[in-house]
Design an enzyme around this catalytic site. Structure first.
Site, PDB file in Angstrom:
ATOM      1  CE  LYS A 122      -2.343  -0.986   3.808  1.00  0.00           C
ATOM      2  NZ  LYS A 122      -1.881  -2.325   4.186  1.00  0.00           N
ATOM      3  NE  ARG A 135      -4.648  -1.269  10.105  1.00  0.00           N
ATOM      4  CZ  ARG A 135      -3.570  -0.737   9.540  1.00  0.00           C
ATOM      5  NH1 ARG A 135      -3.598   0.470   9.030  1.00  0.00           N
ATOM      6  NH2 ARG A 135      -2.465  -1.432   9.486  1.00  0.00           N
ATOM      7  NE  ARG A 148       7.301  -3.960   5.662  1.00  0.00           N
ATOM      8  CZ  ARG A 148       6.012  -3.656   5.720  1.00  0.00           C
ATOM      9  NH1 ARG A 148       5.325  -3.436   4.622  1.00  0.00           N
ATOM     10  NH2 ARG A 148       5.380  -3.576   6.874  1.00  0.00           N
ATOM     11  NE  ARG A 192       5.806  -1.069  10.012  1.00  0.00           N
ATOM     12  CZ  ARG A 192       4.603  -1.007   9.434  1.00  0.00           C
ATOM     13  NH1 ARG A 192       4.470  -0.479   8.226  1.00  0.00           N
ATOM     14  NH2 ARG A 192       3.551  -1.483  10.052  1.00  0.00           N
ATOM     15  NE  ARG A 232       1.864  -5.028  11.054  1.00  0.00           N
ATOM     16  CZ  ARG A 232       3.109  -5.209  10.587  1.00  0.00           C
ATOM     17  NH1 ARG A 232       4.014  -5.816  11.341  1.00  0.00           N
ATOM     18  NH2 ARG A 232       3.441  -4.788   9.407  1.00  0.00           N
TER      19      ARG A 232
HETATM   20  P1  AMP Z   1       0.349   0.574   8.923  1.00  0.00           P
HETATM   21  O1  AMP Z   1       1.538   1.442   8.713  1.00  0.00           O
HETATM   22  O2  AMP Z   1      -0.859   1.041   8.140  1.00  0.00           O
HETATM   23  O3  AMP Z   1       0.653  -0.885   8.705  1.00  0.00           O
HETATM   24  O4  AMP Z   1      -0.068   0.721  10.474  1.00  0.00           O
HETATM   25  C1  AMP Z   1       0.804   0.304  11.499  1.00  0.00           C
HETATM   26  C2  AMP Z   1       0.042   0.186  12.801  1.00  0.00           C
HETATM   27  O5  AMP Z   1      -0.538   1.462  13.144  1.00  0.00           O
HETATM   28  C3  AMP Z   1      -1.119  -0.789  12.791  1.00  0.00           C
HETATM   29  O6  AMP Z   1      -0.702  -2.120  13.047  1.00  0.00           O
HETATM   30  C4  AMP Z   1      -1.985  -0.221  13.928  1.00  0.00           C
HETATM   31  O7  AMP Z   1      -1.452  -0.549  15.187  1.00  0.00           O
HETATM   32  C5  AMP Z   1      -1.820   1.289  13.747  1.00  0.00           C
HETATM   33  N1  AMP Z   1      -2.828   1.850  12.822  1.00  0.00           N
HETATM   34  C6  AMP Z   1      -2.588   2.458  11.617  1.00  0.00           C
HETATM   35  N2  AMP Z   1      -3.733   2.862  11.048  1.00  0.00           N
HETATM   36  C7  AMP Z   1      -4.730   2.506  11.899  1.00  0.00           C
HETATM   37  C8  AMP Z   1      -6.151   2.622  11.860  1.00  0.00           C
HETATM   38  N3  AMP Z   1      -6.776   3.186  10.820  1.00  0.00           N
HETATM   39  N4  AMP Z   1      -6.845   2.131  12.918  1.00  0.00           N
HETATM   40  C9  AMP Z   1      -6.237   1.562  13.973  1.00  0.00           C
HETATM   41  N5  AMP Z   1      -4.909   1.404  14.059  1.00  0.00           N
HETATM   42  C10 AMP Z   1      -4.150   1.868  13.037  1.00  0.00           C
END
Ligand code: AMP
Length: 185
Positions: free
Chosen positions: A13, A88, A127, A131, A142
């Site tokens: 993404k 989400r 990758r 993180r 996740r």
């Molecule tokens: P991402 O970079 O989109 O993979 O997000 C990393 C982490 O941030 C996720 O595993 C969640 O803990 C938190 N997070 C990001 N976006 C959201 C969202 N829209 N709702 C809830 N948690 C989020």
């Protein structure tokens, strides 16, 4: 144009959002990036969400919705935005639809990247972004959270006829070409 870029962790993404941002000249909003930045800067938000991100769980809906509502006040989003990692949960999607409707706007396209689970795990592990949630346990959690809480968001937008499913296997350029033609069609 408001585009939701959707898919499981490791689907690509972030990479595709950056390309879309350039091609369509609209900003990219990643809630994950905002949280990681807040954690790095040890802001009150960062302190609140650090352990949640590390575990792979979701930040509470209200926190995320308030954050996006605040962010969208900026006029840089007047011509739309590419949303990556948001909404989400179905509750976030409902709040988001209402937020946009209030501004006389709406979600224009929901682009779902489809990638098989085995491929996701190997992509994330390779990758090497450093993180703190990219451990095997963090990734598995996740993916589980994605299946249980996030996948239903697609059904919400399917009902509205907005979903474009894109094969997320191939080179970055191939996948981007598929997204562009789906969004333009
Ligand atoms: P991402 O970079 O989109 O993979 O997000 C990393 C982490 O941030 C996720 O595993 C969640 O803990 C938190 N997070 C990001 N976006 C959201 C969202 N829209 N709702 C809830 N948690 C989020």
């Amino acid at each position: 144009m408001n585009i939701i870029l959707f898919g499981p962790p490791g689907a690509g993404k972030g990479t595709q959002a950056a390309l879309l941002q350039e091609a369509f000249s609209i900003p990219h909003l990643s809630t994950g990036n905002i949280f990681r930045e807040a954690i790095k800067n040890e802001t009150p938000l960062g302190v609140k969400v650090k352990s949640i991100l590390d575990s792979g769980e979701l930040v509470p809906d209200q926190t995320v919705v308030d954050l996006v509502a605040e962010e969208l006040k900026s006029d840089v989003y007047d011509n739309g935005c590419i949303f990556d990692g948001f909404p989400r949960t179905v509750a976030q999607a409902e709040a988001f639809d209402a937020m946009l409707a209030e501004k006389g706007s709406q979600v224009d396209a929901f682009v779902a990247l489809v990638v098989p689970e085995e491929e996701l795990i190997s992509r994330i592990l390779s990758r090497g972004q450093g993180r703190t949630d990219d451990t095997e346990e963090g990734i598995k959690n996740r993916l589980k959270v994605y299946e249980n809480e996030t996948a239903p968001v697609m059904a919400h937008y399917k009902e509205k006829g907005l979903v474009k499913e894109i094969d997320g296997i191939g080179s970055i350029e191939e996948i981007f070409a598929r997204i562009k033609s789906a969004v333009n069609s």
